[in-house]
Design a protein around this motif. Structure first.
Motif, PDB file in Angstrom:
ATOM      1  N   MET A 134       0.822  -1.215   0.000  1.00  0.00           N
ATOM      2  CA  MET A 134       0.000   0.000   0.000  1.00  0.00           C
ATOM      3  C   MET A 134       0.854   1.263   0.000  1.00  0.00           C
ATOM      4  O   MET A 134       0.544   2.238  -0.643  1.00  0.00           O
ATOM      5  N   ILE A 135       1.958   1.213   0.772  1.00  0.00           N
ATOM      6  CA  ILE A 135       2.900   2.332   0.819  1.00  0.00           C
ATOM      7  C   ILE A 135       4.272   1.800   0.410  1.00  0.00           C
ATOM      8  O   ILE A 135       4.718   0.770   0.921  1.00  0.00           O
ATOM      9  N   ARG A 136       4.943   2.509  -0.489  1.00  0.00           N
ATOM     10  CA  ARG A 136       6.265   2.076  -0.939  1.00  0.00           C
ATOM     11  C   ARG A 136       7.267   3.232  -0.819  1.00  0.00           C
ATOM     12  O   ARG A 136       6.992   4.340  -1.299  1.00  0.00           O
ATOM     13  N   VAL A 137       8.386   2.946  -0.195  1.00  0.00           N
ATOM     14  CA  VAL A 137       9.510   3.890  -0.101  1.00  0.00           C
ATOM     15  C   VAL A 137      10.635   3.251  -0.915  1.00  0.00           C
ATOM     16  O   VAL A 137      11.127   2.174  -0.566  1.00  0.00           O
ATOM     17  N   GLU A 138      11.008   3.889  -2.044  1.00  0.00           N
ATOM     18  CA  GLU A 138      11.946   3.250  -2.978  1.00  0.00           C
ATOM     19  C   GLU A 138      13.178   4.121  -3.202  1.00  0.00           C
ATOM     20  O   GLU A 138      13.088   5.223  -3.743  1.00  0.00           O
ATOM     21  N   ASN A 139      14.333   3.609  -2.744  1.00  0.00           N
ATOM     22  CA  ASN A 139      15.642   4.253  -2.964  1.00  0.00           C
ATOM     23  C   ASN A 139      15.626   5.742  -2.629  1.00  0.00           C
ATOM     24  O   ASN A 139      16.107   6.578  -3.396  1.00  0.00           O
ATOM     25  N   VAL A 140      15.061   6.054  -1.469  1.00  0.00           N
ATOM     26  CA  VAL A 140      14.897   7.458  -1.081  1.00  0.00           C
ATOM     27  C   VAL A 140      16.157   8.000  -0.415  1.00  0.00           C
ATOM     28  O   VAL A 140      16.739   7.365   0.478  1.00  0.00           O
ATOM     29  N   SER A 141      16.576   9.168  -0.877  1.00  0.00           N
ATOM     30  CA  SER A 141      17.636   9.933  -0.203  1.00  0.00           C
ATOM     31  C   SER A 141      17.043  11.268   0.213  1.00  0.00           C
ATOM     32  O   SER A 141      16.250  11.867  -0.521  1.00  0.00           O
ATOM     33  N   ILE A 147      19.730   7.520   2.873  1.00  0.00           N
ATOM     34  CA  ILE A 147      20.599   7.272   1.721  1.00  0.00           C
ATOM     35  C   ILE A 147      20.094   6.006   1.033  1.00  0.00           C
ATOM     36  O   ILE A 147      20.234   4.896   1.571  1.00  0.00           O
ATOM     37  N   GLU A 148      19.443   6.189  -0.116  1.00  0.00           N
ATOM     38  CA  GLU A 148      18.918   5.056  -0.908  1.00  0.00           C
ATOM     39  C   GLU A 148      18.150   4.062  -0.027  1.00  0.00           C
ATOM     40  O   GLU A 148      18.391   2.854  -0.071  1.00  0.00           O
ATOM     41  N   GLN A 167       9.092  16.281   0.076  1.00  0.00           N
ATOM     42  CA  GLN A 167       9.499  15.433  -1.053  1.00  0.00           C
ATOM     43  C   GLN A 167      10.909  14.905  -0.803  1.00  0.00           C
ATOM     44  O   GLN A 167      11.752  15.601  -0.242  1.00  0.00           O
ATOM     45  N   PRO A 168      11.185  13.650  -1.234  1.00  0.00           N
ATOM     46  CA  PRO A 168      12.568  13.155  -1.121  1.00  0.00           C
ATOM     47  C   PRO A 168      13.474  13.887  -2.113  1.00  0.00           C
ATOM     48  O   PRO A 168      12.989  14.394  -3.134  1.00  0.00           O
ATOM     49  N   ASP A 169      14.768  13.941  -1.804  1.00  0.00           N
ATOM     50  CA  ASP A 169      15.715  14.542  -2.758  1.00  0.00           C
ATOM     51  C   ASP A 169      15.906  13.609  -3.962  1.00  0.00           C
ATOM     52  O   ASP A 169      16.052  14.053  -5.083  1.00  0.00           O
ATOM     53  N   GLU A 170      15.904  12.315  -3.690  1.00  0.00           N
ATOM     54  CA  GLU A 170      16.001  11.301  -4.750  1.00  0.00           C
ATOM     55  C   GLU A 170      15.088  10.145  -4.377  1.00  0.00           C
ATOM     56  O   GLU A 170      14.745   9.964  -3.213  1.00  0.00           O
ATOM     57  N   GLY A 171      14.739   9.319  -5.384  1.00  0.00           N
ATOM     58  CA  GLY A 171      13.853   8.185  -5.123  1.00  0.00           C
ATOM     59  C   GLY A 171      12.406   8.640  -5.036  1.00  0.00           C
ATOM     60  O   GLY A 171      12.085   9.802  -5.311  1.00  0.00           O
ATOM     61  N   GLN A 172      11.530   7.716  -4.642  1.00  0.00           N
ATOM     62  CA  GLN A 172      10.120   8.098  -4.554  1.00  0.00           C
ATOM     63  C   GLN A 172       9.406   7.392  -3.410  1.00  0.00           C
ATOM     64  O   GLN A 172       9.760   6.300  -3.014  1.00  0.00           O
ATOM     65  N   VAL A 173       8.375   8.096  -2.894  1.00  0.00           N
ATOM     66  CA  VAL A 173       7.483   7.550  -1.870  1.00  0.00           C
ATOM     67  C   VAL A 173       6.092   7.557  -2.488  1.00  0.00           C
ATOM     68  O   VAL A 173       5.601   8.603  -2.902  1.00  0.00           O
ATOM     69  N   SER A 174       5.461   6.383  -2.598  1.00  0.00           N
ATOM     70  CA  SER A 174       4.163   6.312  -3.274  1.00  0.00           C
ATOM     71  C   SER A 174       3.163   5.502  -2.460  1.00  0.00           C
ATOM     72  O   SER A 174       3.532   4.691  -1.619  1.00  0.00           O
ATOM     73  N   ALA A 175       1.878   5.760  -2.730  1.00  0.00           N
ATOM     74  CA  ALA A 175       0.787   5.036  -2.077  1.00  0.00           C
ATOM     75  C   ALA A 175      -0.166   4.528  -3.147  1.00  0.00           C
ATOM     76  O   ALA A 175      -0.295   5.139  -4.223  1.00  0.00           O
ATOM     77  N   GLU A 231      13.353  -0.113  11.020  1.00  0.00           N
ATOM     78  CA  GLU A 231      14.358   0.635  11.786  1.00  0.00           C
ATOM     79  C   GLU A 231      15.085   1.629  10.880  1.00  0.00           C
ATOM     80  O   GLU A 231      15.529   1.278   9.792  1.00  0.00           O
ATOM     81  N   ILE A 232      15.168   2.875  11.354  1.00  0.00           N
ATOM     82  CA  ILE A 232      16.000   3.873  10.677  1.00  0.00           C
ATOM     83  C   ILE A 232      17.347   3.895  11.381  1.00  0.00           C
ATOM     84  O   ILE A 232      17.423   4.141  12.595  1.00  0.00           O
ATOM     85  N   ASP A 233      18.403   3.588  10.649  1.00  0.00           N
ATOM     86  CA  ASP A 233      19.729   3.528  11.272  1.00  0.00           C
ATOM     87  C   ASP A 233      20.775   3.952  10.244  1.00  0.00           C
ATOM     88  O   ASP A 233      20.940   3.292   9.219  1.00  0.00           O
ATOM     89  N   GLY A 234      21.422   5.064  10.528  1.00  0.00           N
ATOM     90  CA  GLY A 234      22.501   5.528   9.645  1.00  0.00           C
ATOM     91  C   GLY A 234      22.057   5.782   8.224  1.00  0.00           C
ATOM     92  O   GLY A 234      22.796   5.526   7.274  1.00  0.00           O
ATOM     93  N   GLY A 235      20.805   6.254   8.056  1.00  0.00           N
ATOM     94  CA  GLY A 235      20.325   6.619   6.724  1.00  0.00           C
ATOM     95  C   GLY A 235      19.634   5.510   5.965  1.00  0.00           C
ATOM     96  O   GLY A 235      19.066   5.737   4.912  1.00  0.00           O
ATOM     97  N   SER A 236      19.667   4.279   6.495  1.00  0.00           N
ATOM     98  CA  SER A 236      19.008   3.171   5.790  1.00  0.00           C
ATOM     99  C   SER A 236      17.788   2.694   6.568  1.00  0.00           C
ATOM    100  O   SER A 236      17.663   2.936   7.771  1.00  0.00           O
TER     101      SER A 236
END
Length: 540
Positions: free
Chosen positions: A1-8, A18-19, A52-60, A230-235
């Motif tokens: 339903m929600i996708r976070v793809e290679n977001v920086s 970072i990605e 908005q992400p700087d790179e990548g995409q967040v979609s629903a 988990e958000i850890d060190g950008g990933s």
């Protein structure tokens, strides 16, 4: 339903992602974890398209409804709590508002000449309200507000008269009544008492949509979620299972990665030693070249990221007498409301009393009476010999000097302490680096609470009276505080809605109910086993 793809994503000079990639599928209930400032709220805002992400995409997925509860509730005034909650349910709230306006108009003598038109319009609006299932909506809104601790009077009163914490509950109620396809809940457990927290827990367990939430309450999160992001060190790393499983799995992964890193380092050292030894010999040139090429092709194993674990050894408290505080025949009332009538209570050295009771039962009043912040109407409150009392309450934050920095505040309180010791203390309570140079006037409520706690516990009194000490602490700081207080040898009297804190630290329970005050030997865990309930209000 929600996708976070290679977001920086970068906020000013701080790199948050970072990605990074993660997904939230239909029916999943996920806990979002990571240290303060890691980017949890930013991730919510990107899902809501507020950033908005700087790179990548967040979609629903197209057509899904998303309900987002954040700590920033905005202004609320002029309407009842019920109306405000129903407003989250869409068009029906506007119809309900017109219905109420027409009801008022029918009884207004100044509009008597228009009565026929008003009645006709009332019939049309009422039909539309029934079509939208408005009458059951009102009942469901009241059910949600009741679960969140509202009395009937508060539900129908002006929401503008409520405190910030109660407005938060109204905002949360809007999302719960809406029952969207996806709920994003940023710290929903803040500002809730234990009864409301347990009600919310049950509500979310029965919710059929997808859920992504943050919470500093580990027991609450552990009972609801079936995966952790988990958000850890950008990933973003996803773990299947609850919070306890995640903790165990993360520790195991780190142990395995460390072992793999050490094995590779030993192998690399051996190869490098061979190359250094034989690089000058022509007879070994082919072997040396072969090994150099082999080293160039090896994928290097990184050591596990070292999480900053906060811990602090507080100095031992001086010994008090055996009788720490005694209340005899205490009466206390506020106006017509009787809080205590003939209360007798004694706390002895090294006892750790947790005070249980529904909202308004008198828990904070008891702490104020003991701490001398309130006087009994009759009876006596006597503090024992050699007792040094430390009282943590919300108003304690108001005595901080606005122009002093966090570090200067600690220096003022402890002029004999070394700089390193005070820096460590500040770091334990979430003020590391530049944060220690913030002026008190710009601190949030949570930061002020942490600073007051740090001041109190650096030179600990032998009797701690604590009113909701964990409200604004993240999990790491809370764990540090629990570990420190487990070693504390003084006496404690405290109110908390955090079940992990209650279970870890109490060895006595004082239950305040409308029927009277009851005392239990053994701590919170024994109290739950004996009563069959986690909070007093659930038994009635």
């Amino acid at each position: 339903m929600i996708r976070v793809e290679n977001v920086s994503k970068q906020n000013s000079h701080r790199i948050l992602f970072i990605e990074a990639s993660a997904t939230l599928q239909k029916g999943e209930k996920a806990g979002l974890v990571g240290p303060n400032g890691a980017g949890k709220t930013t991730l919510f805002r990107m899902i809501m398209q507020e950033e908005q992400p700087d790179e990548g995409q967040v979609s629903a997925d197209r057509g899904i409804t998303i309900g987002y509860f954040s700590q920033d509730v905005g202004d609320m005034a002029g309407r009842s709590a019920v109306t405000e909650v129903m407003d989250g349910a869409g068009p029906v709230s506007g119809v309900a508002a017109e219905l109420r306006a027409l009801e008022a108009a029918m009884t207004d003598p100044d509009q008597a000449s228009d009565l026929d038109r008003i009645i006709e319009r009332y019939g049309e609006v009422q039909a539309r309200y029934e079509e939208l299932d408005g009458y059951s909506l009102d009942g469901r809104a009241r059910e949600v507000l009741s679960g969140l601790g509202f009395s009937d009077e508060m539900m129908d009163g002006d929401v503008g008269a409520l405190s910030g914490g109660w407005k938060m509950r109204v905002a949360l109620g809007r999302i719960l009544l809406m029952r969207p396809d996806v709920m994003l809940l940023d710290e929903p457990s803040n500002h809730l008492d234990l009864e409301s927290l347990i009600w919310l827990e049950e509500f979310l367990k029965g919710y059929e949509g997808a859920l992504l939430m943050t919470s500093h309450d580990r027991a609450f999160m552990n009972r609801i979620v079936n995966k952790i992001v988990e958000i850890d060190g950008g990933s973003l790393t996803t773990y299947s299972g609850g919070y306890e499983f995640y903790e165990g799995q993360r520790a195991l992964n780190e142990k395995q990665q460390q072992a793999q890193f050490e094995r590779q380092q030993a192998m690399l050292a051996k190869e490098i030693k061979f190359i250094e030894r034989f690089k000058a010999r022509a007879s070994h040139a082919a072997q040396v070249q072969s090994r150099v090429k082999k080293l160039e092709k090896i994928d290097r194993v990184e050591p596990p990221k070292r999480r900053q674990s906060v811990s602090f050894d507080f100095p031992p408290a001086p010994r008090s007498g055996d009788d720490v505080v005694s209340l005899k025949g205490v009466h206390k009332r506020y106006g017509e409301r009787i809080i205590y009538e003939g209360l007798d209570f004694m706390a002895r050295r090294r006892e750790r009393w947790c005070v249980m009771g529904v909202n308004g039962a008198g828990k904070s009043t008891l702490l104020k009476l003991v701490a001398g912040a309130a006087e009994p109407d009759a009876g006596t409150v006597k503090v024992g010999g050699s007792v040094r009392l430390g009282y943590f309450a919300q108003h304690a934050m108001e005595v901080l000097e606005g122009d002093r920095t966090v570090f200067e505040t600690l220096e003022d309180a402890f002029p004999q302490a070394g700089q390193g010791s005070l820096r460590t203390l500040a770091g334990c309570f979430g003020f590391s680096g530049d944060d220690a140079e913030k002026r008190c006037r710009v601190l949030s409520g949570g930061e002020k609470a942490r600073l007051v706690m740090a001041k109190m516990l650096y030179d600990p009194p032998n009797f701690l009276v604590l009113d909701e000490p964990t409200n604004h602490l993240d999990m790491a700081t809370k764990e540090m505080l629990i570990a420190a207080l487990e070693r504390y040898e003084g006496t404690m009297l405290f109110v908390s809605h955090d079940r992990h804190f209650l279970a870890a630290l109490s060895n006595r329970v004082l239950e305040v109910t409308p029927e009277g005050v009851f005392q239990y030997g053994g701590g919170y865990t024994e109290y739950v086993a004996r009563t069959g309930q986690e909070a007093p209000g659930l038994r009635h």
